[in-house]
Write a protein that holds these residues in place. Structure first.
Motif, PDB file in Angstrom:
ATOM      1  N   ILE A 181      22.150  17.947  -8.320  1.00 12.72           N
ATOM      2  CA  ILE A 181      23.485  18.737  -7.818  1.00 12.72           C
ATOM      3  C   ILE A 181      23.063  19.745  -6.782  1.00 12.72           C
ATOM      4  CG2 ILE A 181      25.378  19.771  -8.437  1.00 12.72           C
ATOM      5  CD1 ILE A 181      25.537  18.397 -11.005  1.00 12.72           C
ATOM      6  N   TYR A 182      21.755  20.459  -7.250  1.00 10.99           N
ATOM      7  CA  TYR A 182      21.580  21.341  -6.173  1.00 10.99           C
ATOM      8  C   TYR A 182      21.051  20.815  -5.036  1.00 10.99           C
ATOM      9  CZ  TYR A 182      18.251  24.808  -4.429  1.00 10.99           C
ATOM     10  OH  TYR A 182      17.582  25.782  -3.637  1.00 10.99           O
ATOM     11  N   LEU A 183      20.467  19.673  -4.913  1.00 12.71           N
ATOM     12  CA  LEU A 183      20.022  18.992  -3.696  1.00 12.71           C
ATOM     13  C   LEU A 183      21.288  18.583  -2.715  1.00 12.71           C
ATOM     14  CD1 LEU A 183      16.807  16.892  -4.586  1.00 12.71           C
ATOM     15  CD2 LEU A 183      17.043  18.939  -3.487  1.00 12.71           C
ATOM     16  N   ARG A 184      22.238  17.950  -3.354  1.00 11.68           N
ATOM     17  CA  ARG A 184      23.510  17.420  -2.819  1.00 11.68           C
ATOM     18  C   ARG A 184      24.126  18.618  -2.392  1.00 11.68           C
ATOM     19  NH1 ARG A 184      26.693  13.444  -0.798  1.00 11.68           N
ATOM     20  NH2 ARG A 184      28.836  13.681  -1.534  1.00 11.68           N
ATOM     21  N   LYS A 221      16.387  30.251  -8.876  1.00 12.28           N
ATOM     22  CA  LYS A 221      15.658  31.198  -8.442  1.00 12.28           C
ATOM     23  C   LYS A 221      14.138  30.784  -8.410  1.00 12.28           C
ATOM     24  CE  LYS A 221      14.405  35.739 -10.257  1.00 12.28           C
ATOM     25  NZ  LYS A 221      13.803  35.922 -11.547  1.00 12.28           N
ATOM     26  N   ASN A 222      13.798  29.782  -9.125  1.00 12.21           N
ATOM     27  CA  ASN A 222      12.427  29.396  -8.988  1.00 12.21           C
ATOM     28  C   ASN A 222      12.150  27.941  -8.549  1.00 12.21           C
ATOM     29  OD1 ASN A 222      11.022  31.317 -11.385  1.00 12.21           O
ATOM     30  ND2 ASN A 222      12.907  30.774 -11.832  1.00 12.21           N
ATOM     31  N   PHE A 223      12.981  27.363  -7.683  1.00 11.67           N
ATOM     32  CA  PHE A 223      13.167  26.166  -7.173  1.00 11.67           C
ATOM     33  C   PHE A 223      11.724  25.872  -6.529  1.00 11.67           C
ATOM     34  CE2 PHE A 223      14.684  22.316  -5.458  1.00 11.67           C
ATOM     35  CZ  PHE A 223      14.126  21.882  -4.340  1.00 11.67           C
ATOM     36  N   ASP A 224      11.259  26.771  -5.655  1.00 12.92           N
ATOM     37  CA  ASP A 224       9.819  26.271  -5.146  1.00 12.92           C
ATOM     38  C   ASP A 224       8.617  26.163  -6.214  1.00 12.92           C
ATOM     39  OD1 ASP A 224      10.515  28.841  -2.432  1.00 12.92           O
ATOM     40  OD2 ASP A 224      10.928  26.427  -2.611  1.00 12.92           O
ATOM     41  N   SER A 225       8.765  26.750  -7.365  1.00 14.46           N
ATOM     42  CA  SER A 225       7.526  26.847  -8.127  1.00 14.46           C
ATOM     43  C   SER A 225       7.788  25.965  -9.410  1.00 14.46           C
ATOM     44  CB  SER A 225       7.408  28.228  -8.895  1.00 14.46           C
ATOM     45  OG  SER A 225       8.206  28.765  -9.267  1.00 14.46           O
ATOM     46  N   CYS A 226       8.966  25.536  -9.680  1.00 12.89           N
ATOM     47  CA  CYS A 226       9.290  24.923 -10.882  1.00 12.89           C
ATOM     48  C   CYS A 226       8.778  23.555 -11.023  1.00 12.89           C
ATOM     49  CB  CYS A 226      10.715  24.850 -11.268  1.00 12.89           C
ATOM     50  SG  CYS A 226      11.675  23.813 -10.316  1.00 12.89           S
ATOM     51  N   ARG A 227       8.588  22.712 -12.305  1.00 13.08           N
ATOM     52  CA  ARG A 227       8.148  21.168 -12.328  1.00 13.08           C
ATOM     53  C   ARG A 227       9.400  20.288 -11.940  1.00 13.08           C
ATOM     54  NH1 ARG A 227       6.958  20.099 -18.209  1.00 13.08           N
ATOM     55  NH2 ARG A 227       8.388  21.467 -18.586  1.00 13.08           N
ATOM     56  N   LYS A 228       9.176  19.695 -10.763  1.00 10.48           N
ATOM     57  CA  LYS A 228      10.402  18.785 -10.259  1.00 10.48           C
ATOM     58  C   LYS A 228       9.790  17.705  -9.562  1.00 10.48           C
ATOM     59  CE  LYS A 228      11.061  21.773  -6.071  1.00 10.48           C
ATOM     60  NZ  LYS A 228       9.941  22.416  -6.211  1.00 10.48           N
TER      61      LYS A 228
END
Ligand code: NAP
Ligand code: GFB
Length: 324
Positions: free
Chosen positions: A195-198, A317-324
Motif C-alpha cells: 500500500i505504501y508503494l501504491r 520512517k525506516n523505509f530505506d533501511s528495513c528488511r524488504k
C-alpha cells in the motif's frame, strides 16, 4: 525464577521481528532488571544450523537462560513454495540449540512455536493440549512439523535430564523490524509495503490483496509478545507449552486487517481489490489465551489499530533501511 538467580539471557534470532521487540522492551521500556545481562544474537554471531558454531556461541556468552527465537520464518506463500527447506533448516537449528544448551548445563530454554502448527481440523478454541492431535494445515507442514519436534525434544530433555525446556506459542506477530519483503513476508508487513508503494506511485504500483480476505487471524503486537516472553523466561515454572495470544474476541478477518492498514496509511480502502486466484491458506486457527490471562490477569494488549499505526509509522520512517 527469583531475580537473584537470573544472570545472562542469550536471545537467538535477536535481530528479527520478535528479537528486536524483546531488545526494545529490555533496553527502552525499562524491562531490564538489576543483575541481568541480555545478549541479542543474529546469524552473524553464529549459524545455528551448524552444531559447532552453536556450541561456540554458547561457550562465548555462558548464558544461564536462552530465549530461542531463531528460525527460518515466512508468510503463507514462501511456506507453500519451500516446505522442505522450512522443515530441514528449522529441525537443524532447534536440535543444535537444545543439544548445545543441555551440554552447557543450561537449565531453562524458552523456544518459540506458532499457532499455525496446531492440527488444522480441530475443536475451537485450540488450547495447549491439542498440539499433536492431527496433521497441521498442508500449506506449511514443513515448518509445522519442525516446530512440533521442539515440543518433543523439550519433553525428552526434561524427562531424561530434568531440564526446564519449554515453548511459547504465539499467533501471528507483527510490528517494527518485521520482514516487509513483498513476496516472503506475512500479511500485515506485506500489505503495509504494497500500500505504501501504491501511494508513492499509483501508476507504477498496482496491487491486490491476495486471496478472498475471509480467513480469520488473531494478531499480536510484537511489543506485547516480547513482554510476555520476558515474563516466561523469568517466571514461568511449568514444563507445558504456553499460548501467548490476544483473545478469541480479538480475532479478525484478513479484510478487516487490511482495511486497518489502509486507515493507518490514509489509503482509500474502497479501491481494495482481491486476487482470489491466490491461496487463502488456513481459514482459521483460533486459540484460547485463557492460560496466560490466568497467569497475568492484569496484562493489557495493545489495541490492534494502535499497533498497526505504530508499525506503519515505523515502516515509513525506516523505509530505506528495513528488511524488504
Ligand atoms: P524473523 O524476523 O525472520 O527473525 C528470525 C531470526 O532468526 C532472524 O533474526 C535470523 O537472523 C535468525 N536466523 C534464521 N536462521 C538462522 C541461522 N541459521 N542461524 C542463526 N540465526 C538465524 O522472525 P520472527 O518473526 O522474529 O520469529 C521469531 C520466532 O517467532 C520464530 O521462532 C518464529 O517461528 C516465531 N513466530 C513468528 C510468528 C510471526 O508471525 N512472525 C508467529 C509465530 C511464531 P538474521 O536476521 O541474522 O538472518
Ligand atoms: O501472514 P500470512 O502469510 O500467514 O497470512 P498465515 C496469509 C493470509 O493473508 C492468507 C492473506 O489468507 C492470504 O490470502 N494475504 C493477503 C496475504 N495478501 C497477502 C500478502 O500480500 N501476503 C501474505 N503473506 N498474505 C503463516 C504460516 O500462515 O503464519 C507461517 O504459513 C507462520 O508458518 C505464520 O507460522 C505465523 O497466518 O496464513
Amino acid at each position: 525464577m527469583a531475580e537473584s538467580e537470573m544472570r545472562v539471557v542469550l536471545v537467538t534470532g535477536g535481530g528479527g521481528l520478535v528479537g528486536k521487540a524483546v531488545q526494545h522492551c529490555i533496553e527502552n521500556l525499562g524491562e531490564k532488571r538489576e543483575g541481568e545481562t541480555w545478549i541479542f544474537c543474529t546469524s552473524k554471531d553464529a549459524d545455528l544450523t551448524d552444531l559447532e558454531s552453536t556450541k561456540q556461541l554458547i561457550a562465548k556468552y555462558k548464558p544461564t537462560h536462552i530465549l530461542h527465537l531463531a528460525a527460518l520464518v515466512g508468510g503463507l506463500y514462501v511456506n507453500l513454495a519451500r516446505n522442505l527447506d522450512f522443515f530441514r533448516v528449522n529441525m537443524k537449528i532447534n536440535d543444535n540449540v537444545l543439544l548445545a544448551a543441555h551440554e552447557a548445563n543450561i537449565n531453562k530454554v524458552v523456544s518459540c512455536l506458532s499457532s499455525c502448527i496446531f492440527p488444522d481440523k480441530i475443536k475451537y478454541p485450540i488450547d495447549e493440549s491439542s498440539l499433536h492431535l492431527g496433521p497441521p494445515h498442508d500449506s506449511n507442514f514443513g515448518y509445522s512439523y519442525a516446530k512440533r519436534m521442539v515440543e518433543v525434544l523439550n519433553r525428552g530433555y526434561n524427562d531424561q535430564y530434568g531440564r526446564q525446556f519449554v515453548s511459547v506459542i504465539p499467533t501471528n506477530v507483527f510490528g517494527p523490524h518485521d520482514n516487509f519483503h513483498l513476496q516472503n513476508s506475512h500479511v500485515i508487513p506485506g500489505l503495509i509495503h504494497k500500500i505504501y508503494l501504491r501511494k508513492q506511485d499509483p501508476i507504477k504500483n498496482d496491487f491486490k490483496v491476495m486471496g478472498t480476505g475471509k480467513p480469520l487471524r488473531q494478531f499480536i503486537f510484537s511489543h506485547d509478545l516480547a513482554k510476555l516472553m520476558i515474563w516466561t523466561v523469568r517466571e514461568y515454572s511449568e514444563k507445558k507449552p504456553l499460548i501467548l495470544s490476544v483473545g478469541e474476541k480479538d480475532e479478525i478477518s484478513i479484510r478487516d486487517a487490511v482495511m486497518n492498514i489502509c486507515s493507518a496509511l490514509d489509503y482509500p480502502f474502497e479501491n481494495l481489490q482481491f486476487d482470489t486466484t491466490k491461496s487463502d491458506g488456513q481459514y482459521k486457527k483460533t486459540v484460547s489465551n485463557e492460560k496466560i490471562v490466568k497467569l497475568l490477569p492484569d496484562f493489557k494488549f495493545t489495541p490492534f489499530d494502535e499497533a498497526v499505526k505504530e508499525t506503519c509509522d515505523w515502516f515509513v520512517k525506516n523505509f530505506d533501511s528495513c528488511r524488504k
